[in-house]
Each structure stands twice: as structure tokens, then as C-alpha cells.
Design a protein around this motif. Structure first.
Motif, PDB file in Angstrom:
ATOM      1  N   ILE A 144       0.559  -1.573  -0.190  1.00 43.15           N
ATOM      2  CA  ILE A 144       0.002  -0.183  -0.027  1.00 43.15           C
ATOM      3  C   ILE A 144       1.088   1.821   0.494  1.00 43.15           C
ATOM      4  CG2 ILE A 144      -1.743  -1.144   1.295  1.00 43.15           C
ATOM      5  CD1 ILE A 144      -0.833   0.659   3.942  1.00 43.15           C
ATOM      6  N   GLU A 145       0.484   2.620  -0.144  1.00 39.51           N
ATOM      7  CA  GLU A 145       1.208   3.885   0.026  1.00 39.51           C
ATOM      8  C   GLU A 145       0.813   4.173   0.783  1.00 39.51           C
ATOM      9  OE1 GLU A 145       1.579   7.048  -3.342  1.00 39.51           O
ATOM     10  OE2 GLU A 145       1.238   5.359  -3.293  1.00 39.51           O
ATOM     11  N   ILE A 146       1.609   4.549   2.043  1.00 35.85           N
ATOM     12  CA  ILE A 146       0.791   6.254   3.382  1.00 35.85           C
ATOM     13  C   ILE A 146       1.214   7.477   2.093  1.00 35.85           C
ATOM     14  CG2 ILE A 146       0.718   6.498   5.366  1.00 35.85           C
ATOM     15  CD1 ILE A 146       1.953   2.983   5.737  1.00 35.85           C
ATOM     16  N   PRO A 147       0.029   8.738   1.971  1.00 35.51           N
ATOM     17  CA  PRO A 147       1.006   9.341   1.929  1.00 35.51           C
ATOM     18  C   PRO A 147       1.686  10.056   3.331  1.00 35.51           C
ATOM     19  CG  PRO A 147      -1.300   9.403   0.862  1.00 35.51           C
ATOM     20  CD  PRO A 147      -0.937   7.674   1.956  1.00 35.51           C
ATOM     21  N   ASP A 148       2.664  11.085   2.781  1.00 35.67           N
ATOM     22  CA  ASP A 148       3.806  11.832   4.454  1.00 35.67           C
ATOM     23  C   ASP A 148       2.658  12.090   5.127  1.00 35.67           C
ATOM     24  OD1 ASP A 148       5.913  11.298   2.764  1.00 35.67           O
ATOM     25  OD2 ASP A 148       6.098  12.777   2.159  1.00 35.67           O
ATOM     26  N   ASP A 149       1.323  12.656   4.083  1.00 39.40           N
ATOM     27  CA  ASP A 149       0.515  13.906   5.091  1.00 39.40           C
ATOM     28  C   ASP A 149      -0.118  12.800   6.455  1.00 39.40           C
ATOM     29  OD1 ASP A 149      -1.120  13.133   3.037  1.00 39.40           O
ATOM     30  OD2 ASP A 149      -2.128  15.404   3.251  1.00 39.40           O
ATOM     31  N   ILE A 150      -0.492  11.872   6.018  1.00 39.55           N
ATOM     32  CA  ILE A 150      -1.031  10.466   6.397  1.00 39.55           C
ATOM     33  C   ILE A 150      -0.841  10.370   7.479  1.00 39.55           C
ATOM     34  CG2 ILE A 150      -2.844   8.438   6.308  1.00 39.55           C
ATOM     35  CD1 ILE A 150      -4.119   9.965   4.064  1.00 39.55           C
ATOM     36  N   ALA A 151       1.004   9.833   6.956  1.00 39.69           N
ATOM     37  CA  ALA A 151       1.675   9.093   7.758  1.00 39.69           C
ATOM     38  C   ALA A 151       2.662  10.070   8.979  1.00 39.69           C
ATOM     39  CB  ALA A 151       2.821   8.772   6.662  1.00 39.69           C
ATOM     40  N   THR A 152       2.180  11.059   9.121  1.00 40.25           N
ATOM     41  CA  THR A 152       2.767  12.312  10.485  1.00 40.25           C
ATOM     42  C   THR A 152       1.629  11.978  10.924  1.00 40.25           C
ATOM     43  OG1 THR A 152       1.573  14.218   9.339  1.00 40.25           O
ATOM     44  CG2 THR A 152       4.232  13.800   8.738  1.00 40.25           C
ATOM     45  N   THR A 153       0.349  11.727  10.974  1.00 39.79           N
ATOM     46  CA  THR A 153      -0.517  11.969  12.168  1.00 39.79           C
ATOM     47  C   THR A 153      -0.612   9.863  12.531  1.00 39.79           C
ATOM     48  OG1 THR A 153      -2.391  10.932  10.325  1.00 39.79           O
ATOM     49  CG2 THR A 153      -2.061  13.891  10.462  1.00 39.79           C
ATOM     50  N   LEU A 154      -0.155   9.207  11.855  1.00 35.47           N
ATOM     51  CA  LEU A 154      -0.201   7.941  12.384  1.00 35.47           C
ATOM     52  C   LEU A 154       0.834   7.670  13.522  1.00 35.47           C
ATOM     53  CD1 LEU A 154      -0.695   6.242   8.904  1.00 35.47           C
ATOM     54  CD2 LEU A 154      -2.682   6.664  10.817  1.00 35.47           C
ATOM     55  N   ASP A 155       0.898   8.310  15.101  1.00 37.78           N
ATOM     56  CA  ASP A 155       1.905   8.614  15.366  1.00 37.78           C
ATOM     57  C   ASP A 155       1.131   7.395  16.862  1.00 37.78           C
ATOM     58  OD1 ASP A 155      -0.603   9.604  16.819  1.00 37.78           O
ATOM     59  OD2 ASP A 155       0.387  11.986  17.533  1.00 37.78           O
ATOM     60  N   THR A 156      -0.229   6.640  16.545  1.00 32.10           N
ATOM     61  CA  THR A 156       0.833   5.296  18.297  1.00 32.10           C
ATOM     62  C   THR A 156       0.233   4.307  16.585  1.00 32.10           C
ATOM     63  OG1 THR A 156      -2.115   5.424  17.796  1.00 32.10           O
ATOM     64  CG2 THR A 156      -0.828   6.349  19.709  1.00 32.10           C
ATOM     65  N   VAL A 157       0.356   2.839  17.663  1.00 32.90           N
ATOM     66  CA  VAL A 157       0.856   2.058  16.602  1.00 32.90           C
ATOM     67  C   VAL A 157      -0.633   1.392  16.162  1.00 32.90           C
ATOM     68  CG1 VAL A 157       0.766  -0.716  16.929  1.00 32.90           C
ATOM     69  CG2 VAL A 157       2.611   0.321  17.674  1.00 32.90           C
TER      70      VAL A 157
END
Length: 87
Positions: free
Chosen positions: A18-31
Motif C-alpha cells: 500500500i502507499e501511505i501519503p506523507d501527510d497521513i503518515a505524520t498523523t499516525l503517531d501510535t501503533v
């Protein structure tokens, strides 16, 4: 995002295809947030239900392999930077 988290995101993208866009990746701060995102993306591309427990186990394995943390520390509530000490 630090180098550790960038490498983790790349490993997750590669494993789950899958692809995780950078702007979304920065919001995924927990497991747990990353797991929830993965499940939603995998469900979008599959007609079959996604095995959430399997996805979590695979995600935990990736996190442990990439960061060297013990599996018992990889819980949904764990923050990548604060708790797992990824930069």
C-alpha cells in the motif's frame, strides 16, 4: 518524521503493498492508529473481510524488526516516538 519512522513506513508500505501519503503518515503517531489505517486500506481493496488480528501481528513483527523493540511493548496505545523511542 525522523529516519526511523520513515524507514518503518517504507517497510509497512512494502509488506502490505500500500502507499501511505506523507501527510497521513505524520498523523499516525501510535501503533493503533497505524493499524486502523492499514485495516481500512486493506478492506478498500479486498472483497473479503480483513483479519485485523493477523494485520496487527504482521505490523508488530515489522515494528520489532525495524526498531529492535520487544514485542510486548508494541501495543495499540504505544506512541512511536515517546514509547518505542523511534525518531
Amino acid at each position: 518524521m525522523g529516519l526511523d519512522t520513515v524507514e518503518l513506513v517504507m517497510a509497512v508500505e512494502d509488506h502490505f503493498q500500500i502507499e501511505i501519503p506523507d501527510d497521513i503518515a505524520t498523523t499516525l503517531d501510535t501503533v493503533g492508529l497505524l493499524h486502523k489505517f492499514l485495516v481500512s486500506q486493506l478492506q478498500r481493496r479486498s472483497l473479503l473481510p480483513v483479519d485485523r488480528a493477523r494485520v496487527f501481528c504482521e505490523l508488530r513483527d515489522i515494528i520489532c524488526r525495524q526498531s529492535g523493540v520487544e514485542p510486548e511493548k508494541v501495543v495499540p496505545e504505544a506512541y512511536f516516538v515517546r514509547d518505542l523511542l523511534l525518531d
